[in-house]
Design a protein around this motif. Structure first.
Motif, PDB file in Angstrom:
ATOM      1  N   LEU A  20     -38.786  35.934 -91.543  1.00  0.00           N
ATOM      2  CA  LEU A  20     -37.412  36.405 -91.609  1.00  0.00           C
ATOM      3  C   LEU A  20     -37.113  37.175 -90.326  1.00  0.00           C
ATOM      4  CD1 LEU A  20     -35.092  36.257 -93.718  1.00  0.00           C
ATOM      5  CD2 LEU A  20     -35.712  38.587 -94.387  1.00  0.00           C
ATOM      6  N   LEU A  21     -36.158  36.702 -89.548  1.00  0.00           N
ATOM      7  CA  LEU A  21     -35.854  37.298 -88.254  1.00  0.00           C
ATOM      8  C   LEU A  21     -35.193  38.662 -88.417  1.00  0.00           C
ATOM      9  CD1 LEU A  21     -34.459  34.114 -86.453  1.00  0.00           C
ATOM     10  CD2 LEU A  21     -36.776  35.054 -86.335  1.00  0.00           C
ATOM     11  N   MET A  22     -35.300  39.469 -87.365  1.00  0.00           N
ATOM     12  CA  MET A  22     -34.736  40.809 -87.421  1.00  0.00           C
ATOM     13  C   MET A  22     -33.215  40.795 -87.457  1.00  0.00           C
ATOM     14  SD  MET A  22     -35.460  42.019 -83.482  1.00  0.00           S
ATOM     15  CE  MET A  22     -34.792  43.633 -83.787  1.00  0.00           C
ATOM     16  N   THR A  23     -32.576  39.656 -87.160  1.00  0.00           N
ATOM     17  CA  THR A  23     -31.122  39.557 -87.215  1.00  0.00           C
ATOM     18  C   THR A  23     -30.613  39.229 -88.616  1.00  0.00           C
ATOM     19  OG1 THR A  23     -31.353  37.254 -86.506  1.00  0.00           O
ATOM     20  CG2 THR A  23     -30.893  38.879 -84.795  1.00  0.00           C
ATOM     21  N   ASP A  24     -31.530  39.007 -89.574  1.00  0.00           N
ATOM     22  CA  ASP A  24     -31.122  38.708 -90.943  1.00  0.00           C
ATOM     23  C   ASP A  24     -30.794  39.998 -91.685  1.00  0.00           C
ATOM     24  OD1 ASP A  24     -31.681  38.200 -93.983  1.00  0.00           O
ATOM     25  OD2 ASP A  24     -31.512  36.206 -93.093  1.00  0.00           O
ATOM     26  N   PRO A  25     -29.684  40.031 -92.460  1.00  0.00           N
ATOM     27  CA  PRO A  25     -29.322  41.259 -93.196  1.00  0.00           C
ATOM     28  C   PRO A  25     -30.348  41.698 -94.224  1.00  0.00           C
ATOM     29  CG  PRO A  25     -27.467  39.735 -93.080  1.00  0.00           C
ATOM     30  CD  PRO A  25     -28.667  38.993 -92.590  1.00  0.00           C
ATOM     31  N   ASN A  26     -31.218  40.776 -94.662  1.00  0.00           N
ATOM     32  CA  ASN A  26     -32.211  41.125 -95.668  1.00  0.00           C
ATOM     33  C   ASN A  26     -33.470  41.739 -95.079  1.00  0.00           C
ATOM     34  OD1 ASN A  26     -30.806  39.865 -98.037  1.00  0.00           O
ATOM     35  ND2 ASN A  26     -31.061  38.022 -96.791  1.00  0.00           N
ATOM     36  N   ASN A  27     -33.549  41.823 -93.771  1.00  0.00           N
ATOM     37  CA  ASN A  27     -34.731  42.378 -93.120  1.00  0.00           C
ATOM     38  C   ASN A  27     -34.484  43.839 -92.755  1.00  0.00           C
ATOM     39  OD1 ASN A  27     -37.270  42.477 -92.042  1.00  0.00           O
ATOM     40  ND2 ASN A  27     -36.929  40.921 -90.477  1.00  0.00           N
ATOM     41  N   ALA A  28     -35.508  44.661 -92.838  1.00  0.00           N
ATOM     42  CA  ALA A  28     -35.408  46.084 -92.500  1.00  0.00           C
ATOM     43  C   ALA A  28     -36.704  46.514 -91.830  1.00  0.00           C
ATOM     44  CB  ALA A  28     -35.139  46.926 -93.742  1.00  0.00           C
TER      45      ALA A  28
END
Length: 266
Positions: free
Chosen positions: A150-158
């Motif tokens: 999951l890329l850092m630009t995805d809203p689900n990533n933190a």
């Protein structure tokens, strides 16, 4: 008479030589010119036939050389990227696995990539993924031979972030537009545009100090409890081709958790 009187006939012929020669010379010169022109044209035609064939062969050679040049350029670029990965891997204080991006999410529901390494290579969910430039994302799913990042630009990533200059911490997450922002910055923080953000190393699969991005804008709403900053990522995650998966961040809480859990092989 001309035969019987050679002397007189010679004078007569000399008399008519000038005008008759002029009349006869003109058509002869025209015929000779046409003959020369036809001969030259034919020679050029024959020569051009050979030149056309030679040009066709040269064109084929040029196409092959152009393709070979592109292939060699791609190999050189890949070699440079892999060399940088290996150098970073040798200098890093964590065990890492090099992997190649072999796919991207086709549904546009998530901003993710697929790697050609998985559980058989010691990769498990929640491991951080980086390049020598900085953070890429986090492993969220694995199979025997592949991993989903999951890329850092995805809203689900933190990702836990730290502002280098002020030492204030926050949470880095993606936006629906594919941007990156740092949330939960204290209101009293002196953060400014141009400040660099790195991983804090407190939680997650990243050691401290890995580059995340640079602050390009600050949103400080009146009455809000925290500030929010827009980030320009250090890594162009949409075009990344080779990555490193962090297996054991030594000296970090996440590294200790992984080590104690026994799921990660150093």
């Amino acid at each position: 008479g001309l035969l019987l009187f050679p002397a007189q006939s010679q004078g007569l012929l000399e008399y008519f030589d000038g005008p008759v020669g002029q009349v006869i010379r003109l058509p002869l010169e025209v015929v000779a010119s046409l003959d020369q022109a036809v001969a030259d044209s034919w020679s050029r035609y024959v020569a051009l036939q050979g030149v056309a064939e030679e040009n066709q062969l040269l064109r084929q050679d040029m196409e092959w050389l152009r393709g070979e040049n592109n292939r060699l350029r791609e190999q050189a670029a890949a070699t440079q990227r892999l060399t940088a990965l290996l150098q970073f891997k040798e200098q890093a204080s964590a065990a890492m696995v090099a992997a190649q991006v072999i796919g991207r999410d086709a549904t546009n529901r998530y901003r993710s990539v697929i790697l050609n390494k998985g559980e058989h290579d010691g990769i498990h969910p929640d491991m951080g993924v980086v390049t020598p430039a900085g953070v890429v994302g986090r492993v969220v799913k694995t199979t025997g031979g592949t991993s989903v990042v999951l890329l850092m630009t995805d809203p689900n990533n933190a990702i836990a972030g730290l502002i280098q200059r002020t030492r204030d911490e926050g949470i880095v997450e993606g936006t629906p537009q594919g941007h990156v922002r740092l949330k939960y910055i204290p209101m009293l923080s002196g953060v400014t545009e141009g400040d660099r953000v790195v991983t804090s190393g407190l939680v997650g699969g990243f050691p401290r100090g890995l580059a995340i991005g640079t602050i390009t804008g600050i949103d400080k709403e009146e009455g809000a409890l925290f500030q929010t900053a827009e980030l320009k990522p250090e890594v162009d995650v949409d075009h990344v081709e080779e990555v490193l998966v962090i297996q054991l961040p030594q000296g970090s809480p996440s590294g200790s958790d992984a080590k104690n859990g026994g799921d990660v092989t150093p």
